[in-house]
Design a protein around this motif. Structure first.
Motif, PDB file in Angstrom:
ATOM      1  N   GLN A   1     -11.445   2.250  -0.978  1.00  0.00           N
ATOM      2  CA  GLN A   1     -12.134   2.672  -2.192  1.00  0.00           C
ATOM      3  C   GLN A   1     -11.829   1.735  -3.363  1.00  0.00           C
ATOM      4  O   GLN A   1     -12.721   1.363  -4.120  1.00  0.00           O
ATOM      5  N   TYR A   2     -10.561   1.355  -3.527  1.00  0.00           N
ATOM      6  CA  TYR A   2     -10.159   0.554  -4.675  1.00  0.00           C
ATOM      7  C   TYR A   2     -10.399  -0.946  -4.503  1.00  0.00           C
ATOM      8  O   TYR A   2     -10.513  -1.669  -5.486  1.00  0.00           O
TER       9      TYR A   2
ATOM     10  N   ALA B   1      -5.772  -4.151  -5.893  1.00  0.00           N
ATOM     11  CA  ALA B   1      -5.807  -2.703  -5.651  1.00  0.00           C
ATOM     12  C   ALA B   1      -4.405  -2.125  -5.497  1.00  0.00           C
ATOM     13  O   ALA B   1      -4.160  -0.979  -5.884  1.00  0.00           O
ATOM     14  N   CYS B   2      -3.481  -2.919  -4.955  1.00  0.00           N
ATOM     15  CA  CYS B   2      -2.102  -2.447  -4.745  1.00  0.00           C
ATOM     16  C   CYS B   2      -1.185  -2.777  -5.925  1.00  0.00           C
ATOM     17  O   CYS B   2      -0.020  -2.362  -5.934  1.00  0.00           O
TER      18      CYS B   2
ATOM     19  N   MET C   1      -0.895   4.758  -1.163  1.00  0.00           N
ATOM     20  CA  MET C   1      -2.303   4.710  -0.767  1.00  0.00           C
ATOM     21  C   MET C   1      -2.452   4.723   0.750  1.00  0.00           C
ATOM     22  O   MET C   1      -1.667   4.097   1.454  1.00  0.00           O
ATOM     23  N   SER C   2      -3.475   5.408   1.195  1.00  0.00           N
ATOM     24  CA  SER C   2      -3.875   5.327   2.594  1.00  0.00           C
ATOM     25  C   SER C   2      -4.822   4.134   2.736  1.00  0.00           C
ATOM     26  O   SER C   2      -5.239   3.530   1.742  1.00  0.00           O
ATOM     27  N   GLN C   3      -5.173   3.808   3.951  1.00  0.00           N
ATOM     28  CA  GLN C   3      -6.153   2.737   4.157  1.00  0.00           C
ATOM     29  C   GLN C   3      -7.495   3.125   3.534  1.00  0.00           C
ATOM     30  O   GLN C   3      -8.189   2.271   2.982  1.00  0.00           O
TER      31      GLN C   3
ATOM     32  N   ASP D   1      -7.909   5.022   0.867  1.00  0.00           N
ATOM     33  CA  ASP D   1      -7.756   4.832  -0.578  1.00  0.00           C
ATOM     34  C   ASP D   1      -7.923   3.354  -0.926  1.00  0.00           C
ATOM     35  O   ASP D   1      -8.622   3.001  -1.882  1.00  0.00           O
ATOM     36  N   LEU D   2      -7.282   2.500  -0.137  1.00  0.00           N
ATOM     37  CA  LEU D   2      -7.357   1.065  -0.382  1.00  0.00           C
ATOM     38  C   LEU D   2      -8.789   0.570  -0.230  1.00  0.00           C
ATOM     39  O   LEU D   2      -9.235  -0.292  -0.988  1.00  0.00           O
TER      40      LEU D   2
ATOM     41  N   GLN E   1     -12.260   0.091   5.597  1.00  0.00           N
ATOM     42  CA  GLN E   1     -11.025   0.555   6.229  1.00  0.00           C
ATOM     43  C   GLN E   1     -10.792  -0.121   7.582  1.00  0.00           C
ATOM     44  O   GLN E   1      -9.664  -0.527   7.869  1.00  0.00           O
TER      45      GLN E   1
ATOM     46  N   ARG F   1       0.835  -1.207   0.000  1.00  0.00           N
ATOM     47  CA  ARG F   1       0.000   0.000   0.000  1.00  0.00           C
ATOM     48  C   ARG F   1       0.866   1.252   0.000  1.00  0.00           C
ATOM     49  O   ARG F   1       0.632   2.198  -0.760  1.00  0.00           O
ATOM     50  N   ASP F   2       1.899   1.258   0.824  1.00  0.00           N
ATOM     51  CA  ASP F   2       2.820   2.402   0.878  1.00  0.00           C
ATOM     52  C   ASP F   2       3.565   2.586  -0.442  1.00  0.00           C
ATOM     53  O   ASP F   2       3.822   3.715  -0.861  1.00  0.00           O
TER      54      ASP F   2
END
Length: 113
Positions: A28-29, A58-59, A21-23, A25-26, A34, A16-17
Motif C-alpha cells: 500500500q505504501y 515506505a519503511c 508493517m506486513s507485506q 501494508d508495504l 505484495q 519492514r518489521d
C-alpha cells in the motif's frame, strides 16, 4: 544469470518489521505488489533501484540501508541521558535524517533558504 543478493531481502524484512508493517501494508505504501515484495524478500528476485527507493521510503530507511552500504551510522555519534527505547528511536531517526541529507547533497538538491 545474475545472482541476487539475498541480504537485501533480509534487510527489507528487518526494516519492514521495525515499523510494524506486513507485506500488504508495504504494498500500500510503496506501490509495489505484495507478490513482488515477497520475491524480493526471499531472494527470488532482484529489486530495481526505483523499487528499492519506494520500499526504503515506505519503511523510513535509506536505499543504502537496504543495500547494506550505508556509512552514516558509522560516522554519527549519538549520546543520550538514558538508554531507553525513546532514546534509541531518536538516534535511529537522526541517523536517517543525516543519511537523507547526504543523499540529497549527492543528488545536487540545494538546501532550502
Amino acid at each position: 544469470m545474475s545472482s541476487v543478493d539475498v541480504r537485501v531481502g533480509e534487510r527489507l524484512i528487518a526494516a519492514r518489521d521495525a515499523v510494524g508493517m506486513s507485506q500488504r501494508d508495504l504494498e500500500q505504501y510503496s506501490g509495489i505488489s505484495q507478490p513482488t515484495i515477497h520475491r524480493i524478500e526471499t531472494g527470488r528476485r532482484e529489486a530495481s533501484i526505483l523499487e528499492l527507493s519506494a520500499l526504503a521510503d515506505a519503511c523510513g530507511v535509506l536505499i543504502a540501508d537496504l543495500q547494506g552500504n550505508s556509512t552514516v551510522a558509522d560516522r554519527v555519534l549519538c549520546a543520550g541521558r538514558t538508554n531507553d527505547t525513546g532514546t534509541q528511536a531518536l538516534a535511529a531517526y537522526m541517523i536517517y535524517a543525516f543519511g537523507l541529507s547526504q543523499r540529497l547533497d549527492e543528488l545536487g538538491v540545494s538546501a532550502a533558504a
